[in-house]
Design a protein around this motif. Structure first.
Motif, PDB file in Angstrom:
ATOM      1  N   PRO A  25       0.809  -1.223   0.000  1.00  0.00           N
ATOM      2  CA  PRO A  25       0.000   0.000   0.000  1.00  0.00           C
ATOM      3  C   PRO A  25       0.841   1.270   0.000  1.00  0.00           C
ATOM      4  O   PRO A  25       0.434   2.275  -0.599  1.00  0.00           O
ATOM      5  CB  PRO A  25      -0.828  -0.112   1.280  1.00  0.00           C
ATOM      6  CG  PRO A  25      -0.279  -1.244   2.039  1.00  0.00           C
ATOM      7  CD  PRO A  25       0.430  -2.122   1.102  1.00  0.00           C
ATOM      8  N   ILE A  26       2.002   1.234   0.648  1.00  0.00           N
ATOM      9  CA  ILE A  26       2.847   2.433   0.660  1.00  0.00           C
ATOM     10  C   ILE A  26       3.336   2.743  -0.752  1.00  0.00           C
ATOM     11  O   ILE A  26       3.281   3.887  -1.208  1.00  0.00           O
ATOM     12  CB  ILE A  26       4.033   2.239   1.629  1.00  0.00           C
ATOM     13  CG1 ILE A  26       3.507   2.182   3.060  1.00  0.00           C
ATOM     14  CG2 ILE A  26       5.037   3.357   1.487  1.00  0.00           C
ATOM     15  CD1 ILE A  26       4.547   1.879   4.077  1.00  0.00           C
ATOM     16  N   ILE A  70       1.890   1.851  -3.466  1.00  0.00           N
ATOM     17  CA  ILE A  70       0.741   2.331  -4.245  1.00  0.00           C
ATOM     18  C   ILE A  70       0.520   3.810  -3.958  1.00  0.00           C
ATOM     19  O   ILE A  70       0.259   4.606  -4.866  1.00  0.00           O
ATOM     20  CB  ILE A  70      -0.519   1.513  -3.900  1.00  0.00           C
ATOM     21  CG1 ILE A  70      -0.357   0.082  -4.420  1.00  0.00           C
ATOM     22  CG2 ILE A  70      -1.766   2.144  -4.499  1.00  0.00           C
ATOM     23  CD1 ILE A  70      -1.498  -0.828  -4.069  1.00  0.00           C
ATOM     24  N   GLY A  71       0.663   4.195  -2.676  1.00  0.00           N
ATOM     25  CA  GLY A  71       0.514   5.605  -2.321  1.00  0.00           C
ATOM     26  C   GLY A  71       1.521   6.473  -3.043  1.00  0.00           C
ATOM     27  O   GLY A  71       1.163   7.509  -3.620  1.00  0.00           O
ATOM     28  N   VAL A  72       2.777   6.034  -3.035  1.00  0.00           N
ATOM     29  CA  VAL A  72       3.819   6.794  -3.726  1.00  0.00           C
ATOM     30  C   VAL A  72       3.477   6.906  -5.206  1.00  0.00           C
ATOM     31  O   VAL A  72       3.574   7.979  -5.823  1.00  0.00           O
ATOM     32  CB  VAL A  72       5.197   6.111  -3.550  1.00  0.00           C
ATOM     33  CG1 VAL A  72       6.243   6.780  -4.421  1.00  0.00           C
ATOM     34  CG2 VAL A  72       5.621   6.150  -2.107  1.00  0.00           C
ATOM     35  N   LEU A  77       0.671   9.301  -5.776  1.00  0.00           N
ATOM     36  CA  LEU A  77       1.118  10.674  -5.541  1.00  0.00           C
ATOM     37  C   LEU A  77       1.919  11.199  -6.725  1.00  0.00           C
ATOM     38  O   LEU A  77       1.676  12.312  -7.208  1.00  0.00           O
ATOM     39  CB  LEU A  77       1.963  10.715  -4.265  1.00  0.00           C
ATOM     40  CG  LEU A  77       2.341  12.102  -3.778  1.00  0.00           C
ATOM     41  CD1 LEU A  77       1.112  12.816  -3.253  1.00  0.00           C
ATOM     42  CD2 LEU A  77       3.387  12.020  -2.685  1.00  0.00           C
ATOM     43  N   TYR A  79       0.311   5.677   7.869  1.00  0.00           N
ATOM     44  CA  TYR A  79       0.428   5.386   6.442  1.00  0.00           C
ATOM     45  C   TYR A  79       0.867   6.635   5.677  1.00  0.00           C
ATOM     46  O   TYR A  79       1.780   6.587   4.848  1.00  0.00           O
ATOM     47  CB  TYR A  79      -0.915   4.871   5.915  1.00  0.00           C
ATOM     48  CG  TYR A  79      -0.946   4.730   4.425  1.00  0.00           C
ATOM     49  CD1 TYR A  79      -0.222   3.722   3.809  1.00  0.00           C
ATOM     50  CD2 TYR A  79      -1.664   5.620   3.633  1.00  0.00           C
ATOM     51  CE1 TYR A  79      -0.232   3.589   2.443  1.00  0.00           C
ATOM     52  CE2 TYR A  79      -1.677   5.495   2.268  1.00  0.00           C
ATOM     53  CZ  TYR A  79      -0.959   4.477   1.674  1.00  0.00           C
ATOM     54  OH  TYR A  79      -0.950   4.367   0.323  1.00  0.00           O
ATOM     55  N   THR A  89       4.586   7.510   6.492  1.00  0.00           N
ATOM     56  CA  THR A  89       5.548   6.553   5.924  1.00  0.00           C
ATOM     57  C   THR A  89       5.658   6.733   4.417  1.00  0.00           C
ATOM     58  O   THR A  89       6.742   6.693   3.844  1.00  0.00           O
ATOM     59  CB  THR A  89       5.127   5.104   6.231  1.00  0.00           C
ATOM     60  OG1 THR A  89       4.649   5.042   7.551  1.00  0.00           O
ATOM     61  CG2 THR A  89       6.270   4.152   6.061  1.00  0.00           C
ATOM     62  N   THR A  90       4.507   6.945   3.773  1.00  0.00           N
ATOM     63  CA  THR A  90       4.524   7.138   2.314  1.00  0.00           C
ATOM     64  C   THR A  90       5.341   8.369   1.941  1.00  0.00           C
ATOM     65  O   THR A  90       6.220   8.322   1.084  1.00  0.00           O
ATOM     66  CB  THR A  90       3.082   7.293   1.798  1.00  0.00           C
ATOM     67  OG1 THR A  90       2.318   6.199   2.256  1.00  0.00           O
ATOM     68  CG2 THR A  90       3.062   7.349   0.296  1.00  0.00           C
ATOM     69  N   SER A 108       9.004   7.938   2.528  1.00  0.00           N
ATOM     70  CA  SER A 108       9.714   6.996   1.677  1.00  0.00           C
ATOM     71  C   SER A 108      10.163   7.651   0.377  1.00  0.00           C
ATOM     72  O   SER A 108      11.055   7.151  -0.290  1.00  0.00           O
ATOM     73  CB  SER A 108       8.842   5.792   1.388  1.00  0.00           C
ATOM     74  OG  SER A 108       7.853   6.140   0.468  1.00  0.00           O
ATOM     75  N   ILE A 109       9.559   8.781   0.031  1.00  0.00           N
ATOM     76  CA  ILE A 109      10.013   9.470  -1.177  1.00  0.00           C
ATOM     77  C   ILE A 109      11.234  10.292  -0.810  1.00  0.00           C
ATOM     78  O   ILE A 109      11.196  11.047   0.152  1.00  0.00           O
ATOM     79  CB  ILE A 109       8.916  10.384  -1.724  1.00  0.00           C
ATOM     80  CG1 ILE A 109       7.678   9.559  -2.029  1.00  0.00           C
ATOM     81  CG2 ILE A 109       9.389  11.107  -2.971  1.00  0.00           C
ATOM     82  CD1 ILE A 109       6.515  10.374  -2.485  1.00  0.00           C
TER      83      ILE A 109
END
Lengths: 325, 461
Positions: free
Chosen positions: A14-15, A17-19, A22, B271, B274-275, B278-279
Motif C-alpha cells: 500500500p505504501i 501504491i501511495g507513492v 502521488l 500510512y 511513511t509514504t 519513503s520518497i
C-alpha cells in the motif's frame, strides 16, 4: 522469520501504491502532458501539431485513467496511468522524455554512485564512533563541552561549503587530487578520494554528537556503574561494555540508509563530476525530464522501504529480546 | 497605498512575515503570563550561550523585517504626461539604511577595500599612449589621491568608525548597568553587553566604511557584495520561518490525533507519513518546484511584476519545503502523545468526564510543547541550509532574488579564476554560518532546559 518478512513486504505494497498515486497526481493531473510538452518544446506559442507529435512520441497522448476507445481490459491498460505509473511496479521504467532507456542508464550509473557512497558511509561511521568514544572518555569536562560546541559549529556549515573548500584547497591549491571527473576500474580511486573525504568530514559534526548521546545513555546504566565499582579500568569499561552495547542503537539506526546508497548524492556527484545516479537525477531535474524524475522517486521509495525492513530484521539479530510478531 | 512620493507595495511574503511576528509576540505574552513557562524560559536566557545566540537571531530577524517593508518610488514626471508612474523595482526600508552601498556599482569584480579594479583595461595616458593597466575604481576609495595613503586610510577610518560607535554604546551600557544594579537579575549581563556591542560596532563599522570602500568587494557586474549578502538575510530568515510555519499545523494535528485516538486514525496517519517519508525528500521538492515552474510559465498573466513572480515562487518553495518535512515532528509527537495519554492525570480527566478536546488542549498539548519548540528551531536551521543546496540544484529561490544559495552558486566559477575571487563565497559563508550556528546553539539550550533527559547527563555547560 520468513512469515514476518512476507508480511512486511505485503505491508509495503500500500505504501508503494501511495507513492505511485502521488507521483501520478503530481506529474499528470496537476500538470497535464500538454503543459509538459509546452515547457519541453520551449515556446509558449508552440503549435498544436508539435505538441500532439511530442505526446504521441512519448506515449502521453492516451487518456489518463480510462480509455473509452477500447473494449475489455484494453480500456484500462491503454492509459497513461497503466503504462507510465503501474509499470513501475514491475521495475519497468520505460524511456526517458529524451528517448533513452532509463533502466539501462540506472544499471550503468549505479556503480559510480556506490563507489562514492559506500566508502563514505563505512568510513564515516567508523570515524564518528571513534570521535564519540573519545569525547565520552572525557565526559563532563571542559574538553567535552568544547568538542560539542565544535560539533554544533561543524553542523552549521552548509554541505556546499565543505565541497567548495575541499575542492579549492585539496585540488586547486595543493594539487593533491584532480578537481573532478571519473574513470572506470581501479584508476577511479584518485577521483574518489576527495569526495569520500569530504563526505566523511561533513558528517562528523552531526554524527559525533548523536553517537555521544547514545554512548552516554549506555554509560549511565547500572551495569556500567557495577563494573566500575568492581574496579574495572576506565578503558575496559569503555571498550568492553559501553562500545558494544552502544553499537546496537547506532547500527540499527544506520541500516535504513544502506539500500539508498545506490541513489548516490546529488550534491557530491554533480560537484565532482561523478557519473552516478545522483548526477543523473540532477541532470533530469535541470532538463525537466519528468520520466526520469518519476522513476527515481519510485526507485527511492522502494529502496527506503527495503531499508525499513532491514532495520526491523537487524533489531532481532542484535537484540534477541526483540521478537518479530 | 500612496504616501508622499512612494507607493507601499507589500509582497505576499511581507504580509506573511508580519503575521508571523505578531503571532510570535502573542506567544511571548502568553509565556510571560504563565509563571511556570516563564521560569523555564528564564533558564534558557540565563545561560550565556542562550542569551548571546538569541540576540544574534533577533538581529537577523530585525534586518529581515526592515527588508520586508517594500515600496515603489515615484518616477519623475515626464513632459508628455502628467500621470503618476512608479518604479517597477521594489525598494525596502533596509535599502534606505544601506544607501551607501547602493548605486555605487563598479564595472566588474574588485577585491575588498580595493581601489583598483580586478580586471585590466586599456587606459589612455596623458601623452596619448595606451597602457594596459588596472583602472582605478569609480567609487571604491575614490577619495584617495596617493597610493601610499591607502592602508593608513583604512586603519584611520576604521578606528574612527569604531570609536564613534563604541563611545555612545559604552555610555548606554553604563547607564543601563547602573540602573539595574539594585535588581537581582540572573541574566548574564556581561555576555549580553558584549554581544550587543559587537553587533552594533560591526554593523556600524561596515555601514560607515561602505561610504568609502566596498567592504566585501564587488561581484561580476560590479555590485557591492556586502549589500547582496545582507539582502539575502531576508530570504534566509523567511524561508526558515515560513517553511517551519507550514510544518507546524500538519505535524501537531496529525501527530497528536494519531497518538490520542489510536485505532484507524493512527493507521491512516502512520500510512501518510511513511509514504511521504519513503520518497527521497530532495526529489519530491525538486519535482514540486518543477511543477510550480510549469505553472508560472503557462500562466504568465498572473505575475505582472518580476518581483511578484519571484515572490510567488518563493512562497511556493516555502510551502513545498514545509509539506515535505513535517513527518519527523509528527512521528515524535505521536510517540509522546501515546506516552502522555497513558499517564494518571489524563486517565483521571477522562474519568471525570472531561471532553476529549479539552483533554488534548489542557493536558496533552502543553506536555508536548517542548518537542514542538525544539523541532521548530532545528527545522529553521535545516531550512536555511537547504536553501543553499536547492539553489545550487536549480530548484531554489528565483535567480532574481538575493539569496546565499544563489551567491554560492555564482561563486563556484569565480573560485576557478586566477587570482581567486573569494570574497562573495566568504560573505555568504559568514552570514549564513552565524545565523545557523546561533539557531543551533539556541535550540540546544531550549532542549537542555525543556527536555533534560535528551541532553546526556554529562553536560555541564
Amino acid at each position: 522469520m520468513l512469515a514476518y518478512i512476507v508480511r512486511r513486504l505485503l505491508y509495503a505494497v500500500p505504501i508503494l501504491i501511495g507513492v505511485n498515486l502521488l507521483t501520478f497526481a503530481l506529474f499528470f493531473v496537476v500538470n497535464t502532458p500538454d503543459q509538459m510538452a509546452r515547457v519541453q518544446l520551449g515556446d509558449r506559442y508552440v503549435s498544436e501539431v508539435a505538441i500532439q507529435e511530442w505526446k504521441v512520441q512519448r506515449g502521453y497522448d492516451k487518456p489518463l485513467l480510462f480509455n473509452t476507445a477500447h473494449e475489455g481490459p484494453a480500456a484500462v491498460t491503454e492509459t497513461i496511468f497503466f503504462e507510465k505509473s503501474l509499470s513501475l511496479f514491475a521495475l519497468d521504467f520505460g524511456k526517458s522524455d529524451a528517448g533513452r532507456n532509463i533502466a539501462a542508464d540506472i544499471e550503468q550509473r549505479m556503480w559510480p554512485s556506490l563507489a562514492v557512497a559506500l566508502p563514505t558511509f563505512a568510513i564515516g561511521i567508523a570515524v564518528n564512533i571513534a570521535f564519540a568514544l573519545f569525547v565520552v572518555m572525557f565526559r563532563a569536562s571542559l574538553f567535552d563541552t568544547g568538542a560539542m560546541i565544535l560539533c554544533v559549529a561543524l553542523m552549521s556549515i552548509s554541505g556546499v561549503f565543505y565541497v567548495i573548500a575541499g575542492q579549492f584547497f585539496f585540488a586547486k591549491e595543493w594539487n593533491l587530487v584532480p578537481v573532478s571527473g571519473y574513470l572506470s576500474g581501479v584508476d577511479a580511486w584518485r577521483f574518489l578520494l576527495l569526495p569520500v573525504i569530504i563526505g566523511v568530514i561533513s558528517g562528523i559534526g552531526g554524527g559525533t554528537r548523536l553517537y555521544r548521546t547514545l554512548f552516554l545513555e549506555e554509560a549511565n546504566k547500572d551495569y556500567v556503574r557495577t563494573a566500575r565499582a568492581k574496579g574495572v579500568s576506565e578503558l575496559t569499561v569503555l571498550f568492553r561494555h559501553i562500545l558494544p552495547n552502544g553499537m546496537i542503537p547506532i547500527l540499527t539506526s544506520v541500516v535504513v540508509v544502506i539500500p539508498s546508497l545506490f541513489m548516490g548524492s546529488l550534491l557530491v556527484e554533480s560537484f565532482f563530476g561523478i557519473p552516478g545516479l545522483g548526477s543523473y537525477t540532477l541532470e533530469a531535474i535541470q532538463a525537466q525530464d519528468f520520466a526520469i524524475v518519476r522513476s527515481m522517486v519510485f526507485l527511492g521509495s522502494v529502496l527506503y522501504i527495503i531499508g525499513l525492513l532491514l532495520t526491523d530484521i537487524s533489531y532481532t539479530l542484535v537484540d534477541p529480546r526483540v521478537r518479530l510478531s | 497605498m500612496e504616501v508622499f512620493d512612494v507607493r507601499v507595495h507589500l509582497l505576499w511574503s511581507d504580509i506573511l512575515i508580519f503575521i508571523l511576528v505578531a503571532s510570535l509576540l502573542c506567544f511571548v505574552v502568553s509565556v510571560l503570563k504563565n509563571p511556570l513557562a516563564r521560569g523555564r524560559w528564564a533558564k534558557v536566557f540565563e545561560s550565556r550561550i542562550g542569551a548571546a545566540s538569541f540576540m544574534v537571531i533577533l538581529f537577523y530577524v530585525l534586518i529581515a523585517l526592515t527588508d520586508s517593508l517594500h515600496f515603489q518610488k515615484r518616477l519623475e514626471a515626464t513632459a508628455e504626461s502628467t500621470d503618476v508612474h512608479y518604479a517597477p523595482e521594489m525598494t525596502s526600508v533596509l535599502d534606505l539604511i544601506l544607501a551607501p552601498m547602493l548605486d555605487r556599482d563598479e564595472k566588474t569584480y574588485s577585491a575588498p577595500f580595493a581601489i583598483y579594479s580586478f580586471a585590466k583595461e586599456n587606459i589612455e595616458s596623458d601623452d596619448g599612449t595606451v597602457v594596459r593597466e588596472f583602472p582605478r575604481l569609480e567609487h571604491g576609495g575614490s577619495h584617495i589621491t596617493m597610493e601610499e595613503q591607502h592602508v593608513a586610510d583604512i586603519v584611520v577610518k576604521s578606528l574612527t568608525a569604531i570609536g564613534w560607535t563604541l563611545v555612545p554604546i559604552l555610555i548606554v551600557l553604563f547607564i543601563h548597568h547602573w540602573y539595574i544594579r539594585k535588581e537581582d537579575s540572573r541574566l548574564p549581563w556581561p555576555v549580553i553587553y558584549f554581544t550587543f556591542a559587537a553587533i552594533v560596532v560591526v554593523s556600524s563599522w561596515a555601514l560607515q566604511m561602505s561610504q568609502y570602500y566596498h567592504v566585501l568587494g564587488t561581484d561580476k557586474v560590479g555590485q557591492d557584495v556586502l549589500y547582496g549578502a545582507i539582502k539575502a538575510i531576508r530570504t534566509g530568515v523567511l524561508i526558515g520561518t515560513l517553511a517551519t510555519l507550514v510544518t507546524l499545523p500538519l505535524a501537531v494535528l496529525l501527530g497528536i490525533s494519531a497518538g490520542y485516538f489510536r485505532g484507524w486514525v493512527d493507521d491512516v496517519v502512520q500510512y501518510i507519513y511513511t509514504t511521504l517519508n519513503s520518497i527521497p525528500g530532495i526529489l519530491l521538492i525538486a519535482a514540486s518546484v518543477l511543477l510550480i515552474n510549469v505553472y508560472i510559465e503557462t500562466n504568465p498573466e498572473q505575475f505582472k511584476l518580476l518581483s511578484d513572480r519571484a515572490d510567488f515562487r518563493f512562497i511556493a518553495l516555502c510551502f513545498i519545503l514545509g509539506m515535505t518535512s513535517w513527518t519527523g515532528l509528527c512521528r515524535l509527537l505521536r510517540a509522546e502523545t501515546l506516552k502522555v495519554s497513558q499517564l494518571e492525570y489524563v486517565q483521571a480527566a477522562h474519568a471525570f468526564g472531561v471532553s476529549r478536546w479539552r483533554v488534548i488542549m489542557r493536558h496533552i498539548l502543553p506536555n508536548t510543547t517542548h518537542i514542538i519548540l525544539i523541532a521548530l528551531v532545528l527545522d529553521f536551521s535545516a531550512f536555511v541550509l537547504a536553501e543553499a543546496v536547492l539553489s545550487y540544484i536549480g530548484v531554489g529561490v528565483d535567480s532574481s532574488m538575493k539569496s546565499w544559495g544563489n551567491m554560492i552558486n555564482e561563486a563556484r566559477s569565480e573560485l576557478a579564476r586566477e587570482p581567486v575571487v573569494w570574497w562573495s563565497v566568504i560573505a555568504a559563508f559568514i552570514l549564513m554560518f552565524t545565523l545557523v550556528l546561533a539557531a543551533n546553539l539556541f535550540s540546544d539550550r531550549v532542549r537542555d532546559v525543556f527536555d533534560p533527559r535528551m541532553s546526556g547527563s554529562g553536560d555541564n555547560s
